[in-house]
Design an enzyme around this catalytic site. Sequence first.
Site, PDB file in Angstrom:
ATOM      1  N   ASP A   1      -9.365  39.282 -90.688  1.00  0.00           N
ATOM      2  CA  ASP A   1      -9.980  40.581 -90.896  1.00  0.00           C
ATOM      3  C   ASP A   1     -10.304  41.150 -89.512  1.00  0.00           C
ATOM      4  OD1 ASP A   1     -11.067  42.682 -92.291  1.00  0.00           O
ATOM      5  OD2 ASP A   1     -13.044  41.755 -92.464  1.00  0.00           O
TER       6      ASP A   1
ATOM      7  N   ASP B   1     -15.176  37.446 -93.544  1.00  0.00           N
ATOM      8  CA  ASP B   1     -16.608  37.255 -93.735  1.00  0.00           C
ATOM      9  C   ASP B   1     -16.923  36.384 -94.937  1.00  0.00           C
ATOM     10  OD1 ASP B   1     -16.208  38.868 -95.914  1.00  0.00           O
ATOM     11  OD2 ASP B   1     -17.183  40.624 -95.061  1.00  0.00           O
TER      12      ASP B   1
ATOM     13  N   ASP C   1     -14.025  39.388 -98.698  1.00  0.00           N
ATOM     14  CA  ASP C   1     -12.638  38.915 -98.737  1.00  0.00           C
ATOM     15  C   ASP C   1     -12.478  37.650 -99.576  1.00  0.00           C
ATOM     16  OD1 ASP C   1     -11.559  40.917 -96.987  1.00  0.00           O
ATOM     17  OD2 ASP C   1     -12.571  39.909 -95.344  1.00  0.00           O
TER      18      ASP C   1
END
Length: 671
Positions: free
Chosen positions: A373, A565, A569
């Site tokens: 991410d 995180d 996700d």
Amino acid sequence: MEDKHKEKSCCAHTEKVYGNAGKEVVEKHSSDDGHDHAGHSHDGHNHDAVEGNVFKMFLPPILALILLIAAIVIDNWVSQSWFTETVRLAWYLVAYLIVGYAVIKDAVMSIVKGDVFSEFLLMSIATIGAFSIGEYPEGVAVMLFYGVGEVFQTLAVSRAKRNIKSLMDQRPDEVTVIVDGKTKTIKAQNAAIGEIIQLKPGEKLGLDGELLTDGASFNTAALTGESKPDTKVKGETVLAGMINLNVAAQVKVTALYTESKLSRILELVQNAASQKAPTELFIRKFAKIYTPIVVFLAIGICLLPYFFTDTYNFNSWLYRALVFLVISCPCALVISIPLGYFGGIGAASRNGILFKGGNFLDVIASVRNVVMDKTGTMTEGVFKVQETVFKPGFDKDEILKMVNAVESQSSHPVATAIHEYVGEVDTSIKIESTEEIAGHGLKAFIEGKELLAGNFKLMDKFNISYDIDSSSIVYTTIAVAYDKKFVGYITISDSIKEDSKRTIDQLHKLNIKVTMLSGDKSAVVKFVADQLGIDNSFGDLLPEDKVNKLKEIKSQMGKVAFVGDGVNDAPVVALSDVGIAMGGLGSDVTIETADVVIQDDKPSKIPMAITIGKQTKKIVWQNISFAFAVKAVVLILGAGGLATMWEAVFADVGVALLAILNAVRIQKMKF
């Protein structure tokens, strides 16, 4: 689940040692009389005190060694008449029982409880057999060296456990609370939520809480591995294990002792070794099949030659069978391999990386692709408003106040940035309803009128027309619509973490491809990816788009680690082979869902975690290869009558000790 008596085998004994890592990680198997099979006292105390009793642990082997050497000297170099066969047998028998009694007892107890083919049985048969054919010195020597090996195993595992506990369990037992204006010292576990803790400079905080003092600096190394002091201000969260550095501080307790972040992390480490790596599981299964086969082969070596040779000598072939039994004991494999994985978990913990099990050390070593991410992983996740652009005819200040009021109901970093820019929420704004639309933004109704705040996909979803080329803006953009009309946008920027570029370079050196997936604008994602040298990047992704993209990467490129995180996700973390969570101290859910937790948010810990996995796997396979090679050679020599009990001792205890020393190496490595 296996019965506890199964743990009497070397393999399952190891499972006992590691299955509850951190709590009783070095709890050695004890026989019912309070003595373990190494022959030293086992009083039930935690092995934190083990190394303080090293002499006591070595005392039985030392006594047995003195008696053995004395007997050998008398046998071979001293002229005397009193050392008759009866005295000689009694002398060697005393030396043998000092180190062998507990082993024989464990063998009998294992048989009674159904676990026949244990390491204790192998040692008992081999050494009693040696006595039966008059090889007293060799019978004592085998059991003596086995006992020494057990002591070294205890010390090695004790050290691994102590290292982790000293790193992780930083909670003080007592805290000072303020009651009616006076200070009172109580047990940390008795402190209630809402109580005020008085924390002097140099003291460790015992529970999670909210800082009431205007400001204070804390050493957070126990939690994050970060040596740089962390300054907290009034209202911020401080965690158990942090050390107050400068001023007397007051902290309001917000979580019970057992519910603190540090308690959760400790629980994670304690349970880590219960997740067995495939290699370890294979060795366990192998040992259960291997050991009975070896026993029957030994019987065959002893008896079958009778049918094939004219010069059959029972004692000679029995000796070969006994040598074969000693050599075949699988101690080196089933002790050193779990110790290797536990050492890897400990080495990672020392560097602020928490693995939930040895299996993840194995998997991460094979990862060829890292998908990550953007926000909070490679960037700071601390946003700042850059500019506000609104169309003429709209009251900019009024719109910003409404957006601030709506965003105040979200914990997203973007909402925090807007709040810092606009200021305190205007309580006169009456919000009738708020809805978060995943991957898009927020929708709210204020006095009957719709307010939209999110990305431009949110505008498209609700058919709001706009005349902005969003792809040309190289910042995160919050588009705003009010009463079905596009009114403007807010740009927000996020800074790249200082070690992000180094992280990508290190991953490339490990021949790992890196892909960035983000719900942020493609222009922003590409801008960050280009700066860092990331191989591929994809923006404007909804959660389901990330899942589909990860499936595509897995199908084309093999094993994948996803770094995010661990909350937003979650579907992608679940789909990946290894889910790595950044910000382990920021979210309870992160600790629960991820396979690996990086405590200090540093992306440079990603290649470090992979390197630790590779080194652990390398050491484990070194031990497997070495143990099999030595045992195979000496087994063949033993069956052919070319190896004595002394070579057998090396093939068993010697190889086990060398494998253990190799396994603990990883705890000293610097990554």
